[in-house]
Design a protein around this motif. Sequence first.
Motif, PDB file in Angstrom:
ATOM      1  N   THR A  79       0.840  -1.207   0.000  1.00 29.07           N
ATOM      2  CA  THR A  79       0.000   0.000   0.000  1.00 29.07           C
ATOM      3  C   THR A  79       0.871   1.252   0.000  1.00 29.07           C
ATOM      4  OG1 THR A  79      -1.768  -1.149   1.184  1.00 29.07           O
ATOM      5  CG2 THR A  79      -1.816   1.250   1.230  1.00 29.07           C
TER       6      THR A  79
ATOM      7  N   THR B 201      -4.462  -3.219  13.095  1.00 30.70           N
ATOM      8  CA  THR B 201      -5.632  -3.938  12.590  1.00 30.70           C
ATOM      9  C   THR B 201      -6.218  -4.886  13.627  1.00 30.70           C
ATOM     10  OG1 THR B 201      -4.726  -3.838  10.347  1.00 30.70           O
ATOM     11  CG2 THR B 201      -6.499  -5.403  10.736  1.00 30.70           C
TER      12      THR B 201
ATOM     13  N   LEU C 126      -9.196   1.352   5.602  1.00 30.00           N
ATOM     14  CA  LEU C 126      -8.911   1.740   4.227  1.00 30.00           C
ATOM     15  C   LEU C 126      -9.442   3.147   3.995  1.00 30.00           C
ATOM     16  CD1 LEU C 126     -11.555   0.458   1.753  1.00 30.00           C
ATOM     17  CD2 LEU C 126     -11.617  -0.336   4.120  1.00 30.00           C
TER      18      LEU C 126
ATOM     19  N   ASN D 202      -3.303  -1.525   3.722  1.00 31.51           N
ATOM     20  CA  ASN D 202      -2.504  -1.705   4.932  1.00 31.51           C
ATOM     21  C   ASN D 202      -2.133  -0.333   5.485  1.00 31.51           C
ATOM     22  OD1 ASN D 202      -0.499  -2.150   6.879  1.00 31.51           O
ATOM     23  ND2 ASN D 202       0.251  -3.984   5.840  1.00 31.51           N
TER      24      ASN D 202
ATOM     25  N   TYR E  33      -4.594  -0.003  -4.036  1.00 26.57           N
ATOM     26  CA  TYR E  33      -4.584  -0.752  -2.778  1.00 26.57           C
ATOM     27  C   TYR E  33      -5.168   0.024  -1.588  1.00 26.57           C
ATOM     28  CZ  TYR E  33      -1.587  -4.264  -5.039  1.00 26.57           C
ATOM     29  OH  TYR E  33      -1.079  -5.234  -5.861  1.00 26.57           O
TER      30      TYR E  33
ATOM     31  N   SER F  87     -11.029  -4.640  12.311  1.00 24.91           N
ATOM     32  CA  SER F  87     -11.276  -4.647  10.872  1.00 24.91           C
ATOM     33  C   SER F  87     -10.208  -3.811  10.187  1.00 24.91           C
ATOM     34  CB  SER F  87     -12.667  -4.092  10.549  1.00 24.91           C
ATOM     35  OG  SER F  87     -12.776  -2.750  10.974  1.00 24.91           O
ATOM     36  N   ARG F  88     -10.038  -4.034   8.907  1.00 26.08           N
ATOM     37  CA  ARG F  88      -8.987  -3.365   8.144  1.00 26.08           C
ATOM     38  C   ARG F  88      -9.376  -1.915   7.844  1.00 26.08           C
ATOM     39  NH1 ARG F  88      -4.987  -5.654   5.004  1.00 26.08           N
ATOM     40  NH2 ARG F  88      -6.002  -7.691   5.219  1.00 26.08           N
TER      41      ARG F  88
ATOM     42  N   ASP G 130      -8.847  -0.730  -1.232  1.00 28.55           N
ATOM     43  CA  ASP G 130      -9.271  -2.122  -1.317  1.00 28.55           C
ATOM     44  C   ASP G 130      -9.356  -2.730   0.084  1.00 28.55           C
ATOM     45  OD1 ASP G 130      -9.361  -4.974  -1.659  1.00 28.55           O
ATOM     46  OD2 ASP G 130      -8.544  -4.734  -3.683  1.00 28.55           O
ATOM     47  N   GLN G 131     -10.555  -3.154   0.475  1.00 28.21           N
ATOM     48  CA  GLN G 131     -10.754  -3.663   1.830  1.00 28.21           C
ATOM     49  C   GLN G 131     -10.009  -4.972   2.091  1.00 28.21           C
ATOM     50  OE1 GLN G 131     -14.880  -4.508   2.501  1.00 28.21           O
ATOM     51  NE2 GLN G 131     -15.081  -5.835   0.700  1.00 28.21           N
ATOM     52  N   ASN G 132      -9.577  -5.655   1.040  1.00 32.46           N
ATOM     53  CA  ASN G 132      -8.849  -6.905   1.213  1.00 32.46           C
ATOM     54  C   ASN G 132      -7.337  -6.728   1.220  1.00 32.46           C
ATOM     55  OD1 ASN G 132     -11.238  -8.573   1.195  1.00 32.46           O
ATOM     56  ND2 ASN G 132     -11.340  -8.221  -1.030  1.00 32.46           N
ATOM     57  N   ILE G 133      -6.861  -5.543   0.805  1.00 31.56           N
ATOM     58  CA  ILE G 133      -5.426  -5.336   0.651  1.00 31.56           C
ATOM     59  C   ILE G 133      -4.892  -4.166   1.472  1.00 31.56           C
ATOM     60  CG2 ILE G 133      -3.584  -4.864  -1.031  1.00 31.56           C
ATOM     61  CD1 ILE G 133      -5.326  -6.121  -3.181  1.00 31.56           C
TER      62      ILE G 133
END
Length: 402
Positions: free
Chosen positions: A53, A318, A326, A311, A303, A323-324, A306-309
């Motif tokens: 990221t 985290t 973003l 950082n 990135y 939860s992440r 993106d909720q999956n990537i």
Amino acid sequence: MGASSSTRGNFEHFSRKFQPTLCRLRIDENLFLSPASIALALSMCAVGARHETLKQMLDVLGFRSIEGLIKTSEQVLNAFSVVSQDRSIQIKLANRLYVQKSYQVERDYLELIQKSFSSDVQFEDFKIELTRTTSKINAWVEQQTDQLVNRTLLPDDIPKDAGLIVISCVYFKGTWESKFNEELTDYNATFYETNGTTSKVTLMHQREKFLYARDKSLRAQIVHIPYKHNSKDVQLVFTIILPKAAAPIHRLEKKFTSRPQLLQNALKLENTKSRDLLLHVPKFKIESTFELKSILQRLRMKYPFDQNIANFTGIVDTQDAGSRLLIDKVIHKAVIDVNEQGTDSDAVRAFPASEAITFEGPWKKHTTVFRANRPFLFYIREVRQNVTLFAGKFGNSEILSS
């Protein structure tokens, strides 16, 4: 990462990519924005990003390391500060991060934002108090810009599950070093729009010496109009790049997108000469609001959204957050008012075109005509600091200063 080779001009790398891309996506719109302000707001996020990221954000912003990014951010903020202290100029900058209150932000990050960006992080509850939070953000922006920028957000602009909102707002008003004569203003001039139609525009006029160039490769005229300043540390110019009538502006934007060096060369004062000009410039006001996520993704900054990537563990842990984190929104609002004085003008009356543009004198034969009666790009630069504070496009007469 290796040492940064970045200098204060490296936000220019971002600016040269960002503005042409935005213009090409909004072909028929008047635009005004501050690439430097946007870059500063994104930098506040980037210094809290990690791994891929961070790498992606640094690549788009034009840096190799966080250290280089921080150094340049401090220098650009100083440029804004120096300009804001000049009594002839009004410039108001407001950048802030809003974070969902359930997150625990790292202390080191908070200290860095305060020290290097002269900003802070505000905690709000987007889930339960969305309307109230929107009102608070708008009130803060209005306060920071002396009520000059308002209604930045509506409740629908923020998703209820938002974790991080980036706010970037800026206002500018300057006074020309050589003011336009209001008695020569033509309130019924013809403007030739990109789609082939014509409209009416208020066209200001003056004859004076300006730094000027005719760029054959761009098929465009370039003029640098200086702003009045009281400080020896400030040199602001308003640069217009005007394509020939037979060279549509979208072709110029395409050139700048594919070859950013062309724009850099066009903005350099040393590539111009002082010329006697008959200068014709529209009188206008532009107020632009952007949600920049799609533009940044087009520039390959993907990135962070993106909720999956994404950082941002330099901002929050985290595991603690559950939860992440973003970036949900990047919102930018900018306002510019261009008129005869550089300040609001009350007098409005029509002049026949023949009266408005008649100039007498023996030097008339030796002047160059610069008539911005068709779409053009413009830039406001602080020359001594080598920073593009603002960029824009005037393409139609839908929003005018009155």
